[in-house]
Design an enzyme around this catalytic site. Sequence first.
Site, PDB file in Angstrom:
ATOM      1  N   TRP A  11      86.850  25.929  33.500  1.00  0.00           N
ATOM      2  CA  TRP A  11      87.667  25.155  34.446  1.00  0.00           C
ATOM      3  C   TRP A  11      87.370  23.657  34.364  1.00  0.00           C
ATOM      4  CZ3 TRP A  11      87.622  28.189  39.793  1.00  0.00           C
ATOM      5  CH2 TRP A  11      88.322  29.399  39.630  1.00  0.00           C
ATOM      6  N   LYS A  12      86.282  23.299  33.662  1.00  0.00           N
ATOM      7  CA  LYS A  12      85.880  21.875  33.566  1.00  0.00           C
ATOM      8  C   LYS A  12      85.771  21.271  34.969  1.00  0.00           C
ATOM      9  CE  LYS A  12      87.842  21.769  28.995  1.00  0.00           C
ATOM     10  NZ  LYS A  12      88.420  20.999  27.901  1.00  0.00           N
ATOM     11  N   HIS A 111      78.907  21.756  25.151  1.00  0.00           N
ATOM     12  CA  HIS A 111      80.351  21.543  25.051  1.00  0.00           C
ATOM     13  C   HIS A 111      80.601  20.131  24.511  1.00  0.00           C
ATOM     14  CE1 HIS A 111      84.522  20.888  26.154  1.00  0.00           C
ATOM     15  NE2 HIS A 111      84.640  22.206  26.163  1.00  0.00           N
ATOM     16  N   GLU A 189      84.744  25.311  18.513  1.00  0.00           N
ATOM     17  CA  GLU A 189      85.766  24.524  19.201  1.00  0.00           C
ATOM     18  C   GLU A 189      85.958  23.193  18.482  1.00  0.00           C
ATOM     19  OE1 GLU A 189      86.432  25.564  23.560  1.00  0.00           O
ATOM     20  OE2 GLU A 189      84.756  24.191  23.510  1.00  0.00           O
ATOM     21  N   GLY A 256      90.379  26.431  28.078  1.00  0.00           N
ATOM     22  CA  GLY A 256      90.283  25.326  29.029  1.00  0.00           C
ATOM     23  C   GLY A 256      91.529  25.228  29.876  1.00  0.00           C
TER      24      GLY A 256
END
Length: 275
Positions: A11-12, A111, A189, A256
């Site tokens: 969800w950042k 990340h 990613e 995301g």
Amino acid sequence: MFANPIIIANWKCNPVSPKEARHLFETVKKELRLIKNAEVVISPPFVWLSLLVSQNNSLRKSLGKLKNPTRQTELKLAGQDCHWENSGPYTGQISPLMLKNLGCEYVLIGHSERRKHFQETDEIINKKLKAVLKAWLKPVLCVGEETREASDSNGQPGDEMSLVVGQQIEKGLNGISSTRVADITIAYEPVWAIGTGNACPSDEAMKAGLFIKKTLTKLYTRSIAERVRIIYGGSVNSRNAADYVKGANMNGLLVGGASLDASEFVRIIKNVADR
Ligand code: PGA
């Protein structure tokens, strides 16, 4: 080797209110009732974790009372980052032990947004990975190159991916024993695919997955490398999700933007879980 794909919602720094966080979580949880063969993890901002743990428990009870409770998929929780110490004078930090005690099972580590905006180096990431393993949480190590490989004059792809990803894995896993490495999930990613709508073609993702396996084989053994889950992230949506899991042999997805839309996120899960 891995029965079910793992789908992680990152969800950042969203949503901005507890009400919205609860609503998003509850919608996903309810829609998951009919999905069996997937492991689903939500990684919300730290401040909503505790709220969602209690909501998960109460929803589990109420959904359990329905006619067909056995078909309920668990929603697991993950931190988006953590500190490398379990407690002490580190203002603003959240420790692995705190996440463990709250009921998290996973933690995202390294990340690209942490590497870029918060200057996290491979050395810091390595310290965090060790701390997470020590707390018996499962780390999801994120790796990926910034720019897309340019083709050379013969039309052959360059080696940006292997240079960057190889180094991130070797330095990130430095000193991590062969008995614990299988507890780590590696998320490929590519930074150029994150939040851009420009997802990595599945054949390139497959190539990166094979390269990661080869790197792990070099660092450990082939059979250990086979036990490490490798997932894909970067502009995943319900139209491309199956290409990675069913086409490119990825063991799951890190989602995301699309995970902030409950129906789209559930569609992604449905498209990769064998029902
Ligand atoms: P995205 O983000 O799905 O919005 O591209 C993925 C991620 O950053 O983990």
